[in-house]
Each structure stands twice: as structure tokens, then as C-alpha cells.
Write an enzyme that holds these catalytic residues in place. Structure first.
Site, PDB file in Angstrom:
ATOM      1  CB  CYS A   1      74.392  77.287  15.212  1.00  0.00           C
ATOM      2  SG  CYS A   1      74.383  78.576  15.916  1.00  0.00           S
TER       3      CYS A   1
ATOM      4  NE  ARG B   1      69.531  72.548  15.399  1.00  0.00           N
ATOM      5  CZ  ARG B   1      69.469  72.236  16.803  1.00  0.00           C
ATOM      6  NH1 ARG B   1      68.531  71.373  16.768  1.00  0.00           N
ATOM      7  NH2 ARG B   1      69.894  72.783  17.793  1.00  0.00           N
TER       8      ARG B   1
ATOM      9  CD1 TRP C   1      68.320  81.212  15.941  1.00  0.00           C
ATOM     10  CD2 TRP C   1      69.073  81.571  17.809  1.00  0.00           C
ATOM     11  NE1 TRP C   1      67.195  81.790  16.644  1.00  0.00           N
ATOM     12  CE2 TRP C   1      67.847  82.064  17.787  1.00  0.00           C
ATOM     13  CE3 TRP C   1      70.126  81.943  18.970  1.00  0.00           C
ATOM     14  CZ2 TRP C   1      67.251  82.664  19.027  1.00  0.00           C
ATOM     15  CZ3 TRP C   1      69.565  82.524  20.072  1.00  0.00           C
ATOM     16  CH2 TRP C   1      68.208  82.991  20.089  1.00  0.00           C
TER      17      TRP C   1
ATOM     18  CG  ASN D   1      76.520  74.676  15.689  1.00  0.00           C
ATOM     19  OD1 ASN D   1      76.878  75.358  14.792  1.00  0.00           O
ATOM     20  ND2 ASN D   1      75.877  73.204  15.409  1.00  0.00           N
ATOM     21  N   GLY D   2      77.751  76.204  19.713  1.00  0.00           N
ATOM     22  CA  GLY D   2      78.183  76.164  21.039  1.00  0.00           C
ATOM     23  C   GLY D   2      78.523  77.475  21.689  1.00  0.00           C
TER      24      GLY D   2
ATOM     25  CD  GLU E   1      51.852  71.164  30.352  1.00  0.00           C
ATOM     26  OE1 GLU E   1      50.604  71.834  30.066  1.00  0.00           O
ATOM     27  OE2 GLU E   1      52.132  70.464  29.198  1.00  0.00           O
TER      28      GLU E   1
ATOM     29  CE  LYS F   1      50.843  67.983  26.901  1.00  0.00           C
ATOM     30  NZ  LYS F   1      50.965  69.242  27.221  1.00  0.00           N
TER      31      LYS F   1
ATOM     32  CD  GLU G   1      47.411  68.920  25.188  1.00  0.00           C
ATOM     33  OE1 GLU G   1      47.352  69.839  24.746  1.00  0.00           O
ATOM     34  OE2 GLU G   1      48.445  68.295  25.836  1.00  0.00           O
TER      35      GLU G   1
ATOM     36  CG  HIS H   1      37.909  73.564  50.234  1.00  0.00           C
ATOM     37  ND1 HIS H   1      37.690  73.893  51.597  1.00  0.00           N
ATOM     38  CD2 HIS H   1      39.643  73.828  50.573  1.00  0.00           C
ATOM     39  CE1 HIS H   1      38.539  74.483  52.447  1.00  0.00           C
ATOM     40  NE2 HIS H   1      39.770  74.217  51.638  1.00  0.00           N
TER      41      HIS H   1
ATOM     42  CE  LYS I   1      53.252  71.935  18.539  1.00  0.00           C
ATOM     43  NZ  LYS I   1      53.109  71.513  19.839  1.00  0.00           N
TER      44      LYS I   1
END
Ligand code: G6P
Length: 601
Positions: A2, A27, A75, A99-100, A477, A481, A484, A500, A596
């Protein structure tokens, strides 16, 4: 998610409100509306879908003189996306946008209904305007009635209210959702926005409301209160005039902004989905979850790491057999797709070619499909049987951060949704989920420490990121990061796998980032790190427990739940990668060779 705008002044209100809403479009929303009060006349327009539908409806409407107005992009959380559920919501003679989430709205609604109030929408928001008008019966002064209304709301809100009882005034309150009050040099003209994107170019000075702030604004000025005290001379700051830097909101890079934003977007991800002892996904209404004997998770890149994380949660919490696949592998390996499996694709963009193709394959094989995605109306959202949006807002940095955080959160919630945990365990999980926005806040001390540390990690012949259990996908991850955006060689490994093979690389030029949570297999991980330390590898340990065999140590908080440790370490890994990349002089937001959204296979 929202968006809110508001305006008081002589200039054409419709244009100002619609322009503001356009800036908040990114948004995501499913309906929009405005309410303008000029003299004694309300003009209200609401429309489903995109803003141009609203523009068309309001095409012939203009204000000619002083007016006040509020606008909203919705939303849907409570109640379906319909025109009736779109904001602003009407009482008898007042309108509200919000909102909320008002957590006690059912209670307030029942109380008001028992006094004869009729509700038109299914939203939680509508209680605000009726409660306000109810309060006016006993408190004749609208500002007093508004203050008494706000007192009774539990949950998160940013709200604006206008009423014929005081046709030159906007009442406002903020608690948990963002809201900015803004002005420019023109006397008696004021603006509101749920993000400064809606205000740039119109206003020059902004006051970022704090939680608990409320009050009202009229051409006579601002009355701002906090806990019944009036705040004299609120500290306005200068709004940036350049839109691009404004979008970065003072951060050096979009990636940095997005890391910092995680705390607020996670609150959005959770919004409306947590009950006291259950998780609720409106999007999954009608899905018979009992009929799945297994789950297959498919994704690429960072989203694949969310999927891997989720596989631990699905098996541990929901007790459902779960497999994870890289989309580009699944596509061509002639997989056996079982109709009893729930097929879940995970994608920030909803457009990644390989993931999209696997979704088509699963559909063709007759499986029930679900997408966890950040972009509404993307190809995957349109194609899958069910879609859960992660609500991260636009992510501009190519290296994904907040999209990952919101994916993991949705998947954790989904594992609870599919689980049969005893009530107390479920309550504990939900209470932990509620701590995510706090856990992912970036403190200045932490960021400064990582900036300083980063200078030690610009060289070497490689990085190992190691962890066990849930912290293994996080290690993957973290390595991704760094790779990248720094172009340094980095790999993630299960800590137990080092001996190993990979340990053959150990020497002082090999840097190991060790994830050592205290709540999950601490002793086991510690032994693995000690093995590396014994071979003189350079160790950076991340843990709440002091570890004296490391070269560098980043102390985390002593959380009681592994997922809180996970999210705190996630922020550290993201910031560390970014600071290393900045020191190396790389383009943090647009690293070489990467895109992206990868819409080719
Ligand atoms: C690209 C992006 C990654 C992303 C991956 C999958 O490689 O650079 O950040 O994780 O695609 O994208 P998706 O939109 O499907 O999550």
C-alpha cells in the site's frame, strides 16, 4: 504494497494526489482511490487495477480553490481486491486511508456493530473511520475524537483522516508503518506520503514521523503530538531534489539501501499472515494441503539458496519429504514428476527462463504448482495455480538481498502453514517470526566494524564460507554475494565436508568465513573450523560465542532460535560483501557480466 498520499492547499489536488500515487506504484497494488474535500463537497473516486483506471474515472473532476485530499494504493490483505475494499473508506461524513494492519479490528467492529454501525467493506481499515465518528459523539472536538480513536488501535498503522466536521484539516497518525509530513515555501500548503518518492519535486522539507506520532495539519499549521505531549517545532529535514539520489534515500548504492530496508519489508511480508497460533495465506484458500506427500522446490541463483534453506524447514517443521532442484538441471534430466508433489518455484522476478520452463513442465505433468515471487503479474504468477507474493518492493541491486530475506520468510511461514506443530510450539515460532524486523535492523556499530574489517579481505587466493544445516545454504548465499560483486573466488561448503577435499587448499591466503550459530550444531561446526585453523587458514568467525582460534571475530546476538541467528548472519554477509566490493572500486549495483532478470536459458 500500500501507498498513502495527502495534500492540503490551493493547487489542483487531483493532480498532486495522482502524481504522488504514481511514484508509489512500484510497491505493487491492486486498487487505488482518492477522496477530496472542497468546502462542503466530497469527491471520491476508486478503481480496481492500475492507476490509469482511476485517472479515467476522475477525468472530469477538478478542484478550483483550497481543498484537502487523501489517496491510497491498496495491496489487499484483509478482503479481496474489490472497489468496495479500496481506500479511502467512508463513515457518515469522514474518509480514511490506512497502511498496515489493525490487529483488534474484529473486536472494534463488533463493538461498533452492536451500536448500529453498518460496515460496507471487509477491511480492517474501515473501523478507524467509524470509531472516529463514534468518538465524536462524546468528544465534540475532532482532534480529541481522533486521539481517542488512535488510542484504541492495536497493530501497525499509518493513517490519514479527513472529515466534514473540520473541512480544512487532515488528521494523521503513525505507528509501525512509514509516513512523512512535508511542506515547501508556500504558506499553508502541506503534503503527506508513505515514502519520500511521493514528495520529491513537490515539497522541499520533510518530517519523518516517529512511531506514536499523531496530530493534525491545517493552513494554520501543524499540531504534532506524541504520548499526549505536543512536540513544538518538529525537526524538518531537506528533501533531496534529484529523483535518482532520492530513490537511494541517502545510501551510496541501491544494494546498501536494500540491505537496510530488509527490516521494514519483512514487516510487510509478515503483515496479515500471522495469527496468534497459526499462519494464514489468503492466497492459498481452496488448496487442500493434506493431499501432498512431498514438495519439490525449484529455482535459480539466490532463489535456489532460499529453496535449499526451505528444504530444512519443510522437513523439520512440516514433516514433508522435500527435494530441491536447480531449474536449469531439472529441465533436461527427464525427471519423474509425481502428482502427489506440491511443485514450488521461487523467483524474485517471476521471469527467469529456466524456472519458468520447469513451471510449465510441472503444469503439463498435472502437478499442483505454487510460485513464491516478488513481482505481481509476472509470467510465473500468471501461470502457477497459486502465488504467494514476497512483498519486498522493487529490488534494483543485481545482487539480491531483500528478495532473499523475504523469500526465506515466506517459505518459513509456509512450512508452518503445512505443519501440524503443537499449539505451544507454533506460538513460539510465530513469536519468533515477529522478531524478524528487529533482528534485521543494521546498527551503526556493526556496519562500521564490517567497513573496517573489509580491508583485510581484498586479496588471498579464495574464500570458503562454511556452515552446517540451515547455515549451509546461508554459506552458499554469502559466497555468492561476495563472488557476484567483488569478483573474488568464493565457495560455500557444508562445514563437515571440508576434510573431504577442500581443506587441501588451507593456508594463510585462504580465508574462511565460518558461520557458528550457538543454537544449531555449534560444537560440530567448531571442530571443523578448528581443523582449518590448525592448518593456518585465515578465519573470520561469526558467532555469539567467543572463539579464540579465529583471526577476526564478529559477535552476533545470543538468540534463542536458529532462524534469528540465520537472519542476523545474513545481514552481516551481505554488508561484508558490499564493503569489500566498494573497497575494490567495483560497481556494486551493476556487477560485470550479470543481469537482474535472466530471461534466456
Ligand atoms: C539472476 C540474478 C540473481 C537471481 C537469479 C534468479 O542470476 O542476478 O540475483 O537470484 O537470476 O532470479 P529470480 O528472479 O528467478 O529469483
Amino acid at each position: 504494497m500500500c501507498g498513502i498520499v495527502g495534500y492540503i492547499g490551493q493547487n489542483p489536488s487531483k493532480k498532486i494526489l495522482l502524481d504522488g500515487l504514481k511514484e508509489l506504484e512500484y510497491r505493487g497494488y491492486d486498487s487505488a482511490g482518492i477522496a477530496v474535500l472542497e468546502g462542503d463537497d466530497f469527491s471520491i473516486y476508486k478503481a480496481l487495477g492500475k492507476l490509469h483506471n482511476l485517472e479515467e474515472k476522475a477525468h472530469d473532476f477538478e478542484t478550483h480553490d483550497f481543498a484537502i485530499g487523501i489517496g491510497h494504493t491498496r495491496w489487499a490483505t484483509h478482503g479481496k481486491p474489490t472497489e468496495l475494499n479500496a481506500h479511502p473508506h467512508l463513515g457518515q461524513f469522514s474518509y480514511v486511508v490506512h497502511n498496515g494492519i489493525i490487529e483488534n479490528y474484529q473486536e472494534l467492529k463488533s463493538m461498533l456493530q452492536s451500536k448500529g454501525v453498518t460496515f460496507l467493506s471487509q477491511t480492517d481499515t474501515e473501523v478507524i473511520v467509524h470509531l472516529f465518528e463514534h468518538m465524536l459523539l462524546t468528544h465534540k472536538e475532532p482532534s480529541e475524537a481522533f486521539a481517542r480513536t488512535i488510542e484504541q488501535l492495536h497493530g501497525a498503522y499509518a493513517t490519514l483522516l479527513i472529515t466534514k466536521q473540520s473541512p480544512d484539516t487532515i488528521y494523521f497518525a503513525k505507528h509501525g508503518s512509514p509516513m512523512i509530513l512535508a511542506k515547501n515555501a508556500t504558506h499553508g500548503e502541506y503534503f503527506f506520503g508513505s515514502s519520500d518518492a511521493a514528495l520529491i519535486g513537490k515539497a522541499t522539507q520533510a518530517y519523518y514521523l516517529e512511531d506514536g506520532d499523531y496530530g493534525y495539519v491545517s493552513p494554520q499549521g501543524i499540531v504534532l503530538k506524541h504520548a499526549n505531549r505536543t512536540i513544538e517545532n518538529p525537526a524538518f529535514t531537506t528533501l533531496p531534489s534529484d529523483r535518482l539520489s532520492a530513490q537511494k534515500e541517502g545510501f551510496r548504492y541501491f544494494m546498501e539501501k536494500e540491505i537496510y530496508e530488509q527490516s521494514t519489508v519483512l514487516a510487510d511480508t509478515l503483515m496479515g499472515r500471522l495469527r496468534d497460533d497459526s499462519v494464514y495465506f489468503e492466497e492459498l484458500a481452496g488448496l487442500d494441503t493434506r493431499r501432498f506427500s512431498q514438495i519439490k522446490l525449484v529455482a535459480c541463483g539466490t532463489s535456489y539458496h532460499s529453496a535449499l534453506t526451505a528444504s530444512y524447514l519443510f522437513e523439520r517443521l512440516a514433516k514433508i519429504h522435500t527435494t530441491v532442484e536447480v531449474a536449469s538441471e531439472l529441465r533436461y534430466r527427464e525427471p519423474l514428476l509425481d502428482k502427489n508433489a506440491l511443485f514450488i518455484v521461487i523467483s524474485q522476478s517471476g521471469e527467469t527462463a529456466d524456472t519458468l520452463e520447469t513451471l510449465k513442465m510441472a503444469k503439463a505433468a498435472g502437478l499442483t504448482t505454487l510460485v513464491v515471487c516478488n513481482v505481481d503479474n509476472s509470467s510465473m504468477v500468471r501461470l502457477a495455480d497459486y502465488a504467494i507474493l514476497t512483498r519486498a518492493g522493487i529490488e534494483k541491486g543485481v545482487a539480491s538481498t531483500k528478495a532473499f530475506a523475504t523469500q526465506v520468510t515466506v517459505l518459513w511461514m509456509l512450512s508452518l502453514f503445512l505443519s501440524a506443530l503443537p499449539k505451544e510450539r507454533m506460538q513460539a515460532e510465530i513469536a519468533t517470526l515477529r522478531q524478524l524486523p528487529e533482528t534485521t535492523k543494521v546498527s551503526d556499530t556493526l556496519h562500521e566494524k564490517l567497513k573496517r574489517l573489509s580491508k583485510r579481505y581484498l586479496y588471498g587466493h579464495g574464500f570458503f564460507f562454511i556452515g552446517r544445516d540451515l547455515f549451509y545454504p546461508l554459506a552458499l548465499e554469502g559466497a555468492l554475494k561476495l563472488k557476484e560483486i567483488s569478483y573474488l573466488h568464493a565457495e560455500g561448503y557444508p562445514a563437515g565436508e571440508m576434510k573431504h577435499g577442500p581443506i587441501a587448499l588451507a593456508d594463510p591466503e585462504l580465508i574462511t568465513i565460518a558461520l557458528m550459530p550457538q543454537t544449531l550444531l555449534y560444537e560440530k561446526t567448531k571442530s571443523n573450523v578448528e581443523e582449518l585453523s590448525a592448518r593456518d587458514a585465515t578465519i573470520c568467525a561469526i558467532s555469539p560465542l567467543e572463539f579464540d582460534k579465529s583471526d577476526d571475530f564478529i559477535r552476533t546476538h545470543a538468540h534463542a532460535h536458529p532462524m534469528l541467528e540465520f537472519f542476523e548472519m545474513m545481514v552481516i554477509l551481505q554488508l561484508l560483501a558490499m564493503e569489500i566490493s566498494i573497497r575494490l572500486g567495483n560497481d556494486v549495483d551493476m556487477p560485470r557480466n550479470l543481469a537482474k532478470s535472466v530471461t534466456v536459458e
